[in-house]
Design a protein around this motif. Structure first.
Motif, PDB file in Angstrom:
ATOM      1  N   ASN A 113       9.668 -23.381   0.610  1.00  9.47           N
ATOM      2  CA  ASN A 113       9.476 -24.528   1.503  1.00  9.47           C
ATOM      3  C   ASN A 113      10.683 -24.877   2.371  1.00  9.47           C
ATOM      4  OD1 ASN A 113       6.836 -24.942   0.539  1.00  9.47           O
ATOM      5  ND2 ASN A 113       7.687 -25.970  -1.263  1.00  9.47           N
ATOM      6  N   ARG A 114      11.286 -23.866   2.976  1.00  8.35           N
ATOM      7  CA  ARG A 114      12.406 -24.093   3.893  1.00  8.35           C
ATOM      8  C   ARG A 114      11.886 -23.959   5.317  1.00  8.35           C
ATOM      9  NH1 ARG A 114      14.155 -24.982  -0.751  1.00  8.35           N
ATOM     10  NH2 ARG A 114      16.012 -24.027  -1.625  1.00  8.35           N
ATOM     11  N   LEU A 115      12.331 -24.859   6.202  1.00  5.73           N
ATOM     12  CA  LEU A 115      11.904 -24.834   7.598  1.00  5.73           C
ATOM     13  C   LEU A 115      13.077 -25.235   8.479  1.00  5.73           C
ATOM     14  CD1 LEU A 115       8.741 -26.065   9.294  1.00  5.73           C
ATOM     15  CD2 LEU A 115      10.911 -27.054  10.022  1.00  5.73           C
ATOM     16  N   ILE A 116      13.294 -24.466   9.532  1.00  7.69           N
ATOM     17  CA  ILE A 116      14.309 -24.790  10.538  1.00  7.69           C
ATOM     18  C   ILE A 116      13.626 -24.785  11.901  1.00  7.69           C
ATOM     19  CG2 ILE A 116      16.429 -24.026  11.712  1.00  7.69           C
ATOM     20  CD1 ILE A 116      16.993 -24.963   8.871  1.00  7.69           C
ATOM     21  N   LEU A 117      13.840 -25.841  12.670  1.00 13.10           N
ATOM     22  CA  LEU A 117      13.412 -25.922  14.062  1.00 13.10           C
ATOM     23  C   LEU A 117      14.696 -25.973  14.875  1.00 13.10           C
ATOM     24  CD1 LEU A 117      11.199 -26.314  16.236  1.00 13.10           C
ATOM     25  CD2 LEU A 117      11.429 -28.764  15.863  1.00 13.10           C
ATOM     26  N   ALA A 118      14.861 -25.013  15.787  1.00  7.64           N
ATOM     27  CA  ALA A 118      16.116 -24.920  16.528  1.00  7.64           C
ATOM     28  C   ALA A 118      15.850 -24.599  17.991  1.00  7.64           C
ATOM     29  CB  ALA A 118      16.996 -23.841  15.909  1.00  7.64           C
ATOM     30  N   SER A 119      16.791 -24.979  18.845  1.00  6.67           N
ATOM     31  CA  SER A 119      16.721 -24.691  20.278  1.00  6.67           C
ATOM     32  C   SER A 119      17.786 -23.671  20.633  1.00  6.67           C
ATOM     33  CB  SER A 119      16.968 -25.948  21.102  1.00  6.67           C
ATOM     34  OG  SER A 119      15.958 -26.897  20.882  1.00  6.67           O
TER      35      SER A 119
END
Length: 184
Positions: A113-119
């Motif tokens: 359950n790891r999540l990264i949102l990046a630009s």
């Protein structure tokens, strides 16, 4: 425009139905003969014959648009009634970071359950906009990443937090990344 519509347009231009893998080789050669540009047989196979949706380089889409008589892929979309500016989630198997446009947002996940949102900031660097489940990567971190691929370990060449260099970071060592999506 979906891949079925694009394939139909390419078949019409080629004057041949594309049913078999070998037909994609014929299309690849026709594009090269007419434009002097190359879209490999394997790229065409991934685009049209595999069920997995992948992130294709915009230059590939532009070459296909050129073959169909358009200046670029966006104009092809507009002519076909598709709005090139519609944002969609696009699941992909891998992302070649150097081909991303600045400002592109990506989301990647791994177990548990790891999540990264990046630009994407350019120069292989991302800024973390959201981090869920990860104790080590937090909002505001700047990550230097050259490649992201489902099923492979996340390798961050360098993590910078508040101006401090924290060094390299490895995650998803068991099982690799579980998903990658281009958000917009």
């Amino acid at each position: 425009m979906n891949k079925v519509e694009l394939l139909k347009m390419l078949e019409e231009k080629l004057g041949k139905e594309i049913k078999y893998d070998s037909d994609l080789g014929v299309l690849s050669q026709a594009i090269h003969d007419e434009l002097g540009e190359t879209v490999s047989h394997n790229t065409l196979r991934r685009m049209f014959k595999e069920d997995v949706i992948r992130n294709h380089r915009s230059s590939t889409n532009d070459i296909l648009a050129h073959y169909l008589g358009y200046k670029n892929y966006d104009l092809l979309l507009k002519d076909c009634g598709a709005d090139a500016d519609i944002s969609i989630f696009t699941p992909v198997d891998s992302i070649d970071v150097e081909n991303l446009q600045q400002g592109t947002q990506i989301q990647f996940t791994w177990d548990p359950n790891r999540l990264i949102l990046a630009s994407y900031m350019g120069n292989l660097k991302f800024i973390v906009n959201e981090s869920s489940g990860s104790k080590n990567l937090v909002k505001g971190d700047i990550l230097e990443i050259s490649q992201l691929a489902v099923g492979f370990e996340l390798y961050v060449v360098n993590v910078e937090r508040n101006g401090e260099n924290l060094g390299a970071y490895h995650a998803a060592k068991q099982g690799g990344l579980t998903s990658i999506e281009i958000i917009g």
